[in-house]
Design a protein around this motif. Structure first.
Motif, PDB file in Angstrom:
ATOM      1  N   VAL A  88       1.095   9.793   2.488  1.00  0.00           N
ATOM      2  CA  VAL A  88       0.576   8.499   2.024  1.00  0.00           C
ATOM      3  C   VAL A  88       0.618   7.200   1.872  1.00  0.00           C
ATOM      4  N   PHE A  89       2.180   6.967   2.286  1.00  0.00           N
ATOM      5  CA  PHE A  89       2.512   5.713   2.581  1.00  0.00           C
ATOM      6  C   PHE A  89       2.055   5.009   3.608  1.00  0.00           C
ATOM      7  N   ALA A  90       2.036   6.131   4.783  1.00  0.00           N
ATOM      8  CA  ALA A  90       1.515   6.024   5.866  1.00  0.00           C
ATOM      9  C   ALA A  90      -0.324   5.573   6.294  1.00  0.00           C
ATOM     10  N   GLN A  91      -0.043   5.966   4.916  1.00  0.00           N
ATOM     11  CA  GLN A  91      -1.835   5.828   4.412  1.00  0.00           C
ATOM     12  C   GLN A  91      -1.895   4.226   4.174  1.00  0.00           C
ATOM     13  N   VAL A  92      -1.460   3.947   3.434  1.00  0.00           N
ATOM     14  CA  VAL A  92      -1.428   2.572   2.512  1.00  0.00           C
ATOM     15  C   VAL A  92      -0.835   1.566   3.516  1.00  0.00           C
ATOM     16  N   GLN A  93      -0.264   1.910   4.003  1.00  0.00           N
ATOM     17  CA  GLN A  93       0.429   0.342   5.467  1.00  0.00           C
ATOM     18  C   GLN A  93      -0.476   0.389   6.212  1.00  0.00           C
ATOM     19  N   GLN A  94      -2.253   1.155   6.338  1.00  0.00           N
ATOM     20  CA  GLN A  94      -2.864   0.582   7.129  1.00  0.00           C
ATOM     21  C   GLN A  94      -3.878  -0.250   6.673  1.00  0.00           C
ATOM     22  N   HIS A  95      -4.089  -0.467   5.226  1.00  0.00           N
ATOM     23  CA  HIS A  95      -4.995  -1.387   4.443  1.00  0.00           C
ATOM     24  C   HIS A  95      -4.079  -2.297   4.146  1.00  0.00           C
ATOM     25  N   THR A 118      11.587   5.333   4.522  1.00  0.00           N
ATOM     26  CA  THR A 118      11.893   4.364   4.565  1.00  0.00           C
ATOM     27  C   THR A 118      11.573   3.358   6.427  1.00  0.00           C
ATOM     28  N   ALA A 119      11.704   4.790   7.033  1.00  0.00           N
ATOM     29  CA  ALA A 119      11.058   5.662   9.147  1.00  0.00           C
ATOM     30  C   ALA A 119       9.595   4.778   9.267  1.00  0.00           C
ATOM     31  N   CYS A 120       9.055   5.242   8.088  1.00  0.00           N
ATOM     32  CA  CYS A 120       7.975   5.459   8.043  1.00  0.00           C
ATOM     33  C   CYS A 120       7.614   4.021   8.056  1.00  0.00           C
ATOM     34  N   LEU A 121       7.994   3.084   7.029  1.00  0.00           N
ATOM     35  CA  LEU A 121       7.736   1.765   6.022  1.00  0.00           C
ATOM     36  C   LEU A 121       8.277   0.683   7.165  1.00  0.00           C
ATOM     37  N   GLU A 122       9.219   1.018   7.864  1.00  0.00           N
ATOM     38  CA  GLU A 122       9.889  -0.307   8.625  1.00  0.00           C
ATOM     39  C   GLU A 122       9.253   0.169  10.116  1.00  0.00           C
ATOM     40  N   SER A 123       7.801   1.133  10.754  1.00  0.00           N
ATOM     41  CA  SER A 123       8.075   1.125  12.001  1.00  0.00           C
ATOM     42  C   SER A 123       6.614  -0.355  11.495  1.00  0.00           C
ATOM     43  N   ALA A 124       5.822  -0.016  10.178  1.00  0.00           N
ATOM     44  CA  ALA A 124       5.043  -1.113  10.046  1.00  0.00           C
ATOM     45  C   ALA A 124       5.802  -2.408   9.667  1.00  0.00           C
ATOM     46  N   GLY A 125       6.698  -3.084   9.601  1.00  0.00           N
ATOM     47  CA  GLY A 125       6.948  -3.739   9.354  1.00  0.00           C
ATOM     48  C   GLY A 125       7.067  -4.296   7.614  1.00  0.00           C
TER      49      GLY A 125
END
Length: 488
Positions: A88-95, A118-125
């Motif tokens: 879910v968060f991987a999709q959200v942070q694409q936009h 947390t790791a997923c989010l931090e990878s995208a800043g």
């Protein structure tokens, strides 16, 4: 964008996560959205009761409506397990550039989930901001002079109360309506997940509207808590708060409970053995078990707190376990309690101790069987409280004293259901018996035969006196072995 990821904090009042996300968004002129992700596969793996799942779903529907009044959209998504939350968060942070605000969870799988997110989010800043707000006193804040976790409740409580006297309890108000730029609410387009489905309505007798929950707390503190110490152990009397279910999903906070108690009970909440003080102790027990869980994470893997008791040779008799589960042990109060659990998804606390003691001390069955069964049925199922309660009853946990924790189910029945009213409610086979005979209908052989032949009530599956001796021997053997090993 600020995302409030609701988990076990399904409320508007005294919600630090919600208030912090809004305050941060107003500072940065950012949008705010709520997010709830149902994970039924993980719920099933964690033995979450169907009634609790339904309870959560019904509460989320209300929360969505309540947040809408604050101009915040709550997106309710249906994943499968905790891995879906990362997707879910991987999709959200694409936009979107996002900050995710959450309440800290203490269990192992939940910690691993949050670490991956947390790791997923931090990878995208992006970032995940966590608030440790499940307890009034967060785990690690109540320690011994050696900065270790208390293993006994009484000194923990003493320290906890001292800290409460120093800092008090402050509850956050419901946030004000949020002003969103251009009056537009941000919409998440997540096509991979369907809208969260409805439950089976099994929890319908439990109100889920925020105001009704708060009214229940207020009513208990105003009208029932004064008699709590005197009446709390009698299951035929409606004398308990029944707020544990709301605490378990965060529909109400521990802080709200203590603040309301102090407001309504005046000074009696701090006086020993008053109803208010005894109920406050129950809230402190809840925090004690959460502190224990964080300090000893192996408990989440169902290990015994008293590690030597993992060597006890428990019985594996499935027939005995099935009789206990179904409420057909031949011990009336035990059977009434188990039937209450099976029929309502809730059990009176005194009865939880009695049934747990019976499973472990009378049947010599592994406490973990009962722990999992309770979780699979209870609307207020909470791992730390359930595990702590079971280990307390099994004499494998904190404050372990085997000798004094072998409850006699007959004398417990006579003491806490003296007229047999509770037994009659759930064991109708015995409804015609008088207040003396109903606690142990097998005492008279002729009467026992009549019950067995005509009313089909179960014969006793174990002799309590003999079972007690066996249990003491089991614990003595483990203690002897442990002492011998320590000397080697």
């Amino acid at each position: 964008m600020n995302i409030i990821w609701f988990r076990n904090d399904l409320r508007l009042y005294d919600n630090k996560v919600l208030c912090s996300a809004i305050a941060d968004a107003q500072q940065r002129n950012a949008a705010v959205v709520g997010l709830f992700i149902a994970t039924p596969d993980t719920w099933q793996q964690h033995n979450m009761a169907a009634i609790k799942q339904d309870f959560i779903r019904r509460r989320v529907v209300c929360l969505k409506q309540e947040l809408a009044q604050l101009n915040i959209v709550l997106h309710t998504l249906e994943g499968t397990d905790y891995a879906a939350t990362c997707d879910v968060f991987a999709q959200v942070q694409q936009h979107y550039k996002i900050k995710v605000f959450v309440q800290t969870d203490y269990e192992l799988d939940e910690r691993l989930r949050d670490h991956k997110v947390t790791a997923c989010l931090e990878s995208a800043g992006n970032e995940l901001i966590s608030f440790d707000s499940q307890c009034i006193m967060p785990p690690g804040s109540i320690c011994t002079q050696q900065q270790t976790m208390y293993k006994v409740f009484t000194p923990f409580k003493r320290n906890w109360l001292s800290r409460l006297a120093e800092q008090g309890v402050q509850c956050l108000p419901k946030p004000k309506t949020l002003n969103v730029a251009n009056g537009q609410l941000v919409d998440l387009h997540l096509t991979a997940y369907s809208t969260m489905q409805n439950g089976d309505n099994s929890s319908i007798k439990w109100p889920v509207e925020q105001n009704e929950i708060i009214d229940q707390l207020r009513d208990f503190c105003q009208h029932k808590v004064a008699d709590y110490e005197k009446k709390r152990d009698f299951p035929a009397i409606s004398a308990t708060s029944k707020l544990a279910a709301y605490l378990a999903i965060g529909a109400i906070s521990a802080g709200q409970c203590v603040a309301r108690l102090q407001l309504e009970a005046n000074d009696t909440w701090s006086l020993a053995k008053t109803g208010a003080e005894v109920w406050l102790s129950e809230l402190i027990w809840r925090e004690f078990y959460k502190h224990i869980l964080v300090a000893y994470p192996d408990l989440i893997k169902h290990h015994a707190f008293q590690t030597e008791t993992d060597n006890i040779r428990w019985s594996q008799d499935q027939t005995l376990f099935n009789a206990w589960c179904s409420g057909n042990t031949g011990y009336p109060l035990v059977d009434a309690a188990m039937r209450q659990l099976n029929q309502t998804g809730w059990m009176h606390n005194r009865l939880r101790m009695i049934t747990a003691s019976f499973l472990v001390k009378d049947l010599q069955l592994d406490w973990r069987l009962g722990e999992r069964y309770f979780m699979s049925k209870l609307i207020d199922g909470d791992f730390s409280a359930n595990n702590g309660g079971w280990q307390w009853a099994a004499s494998t946990g904190t404050d372990a004293v085997p000798y004094f924790r072998i409850f006699n189910p007959i004398t417990q029945s006579e003491r806490f259901d003296p007229k047999g009213d509770f037994i009659r409610l759930y064991v109708p086979e015995l409804a015609s018996l008088d207040a003396k005979a109903i606690h142990w209908p097998h005492k008279n052989t002729q009467l026992s035969t009549a019950i067995s032949d005509i009313k089909s009530y179960a014969a006793p599956i174990v002799d309590h006196a003999q079972a007690r001796k066996i249990t003491l021997a089991l614990f003595a053997e483990v203690k002897k072995t442990d002492e011998s090993t320590s000397k080697d």
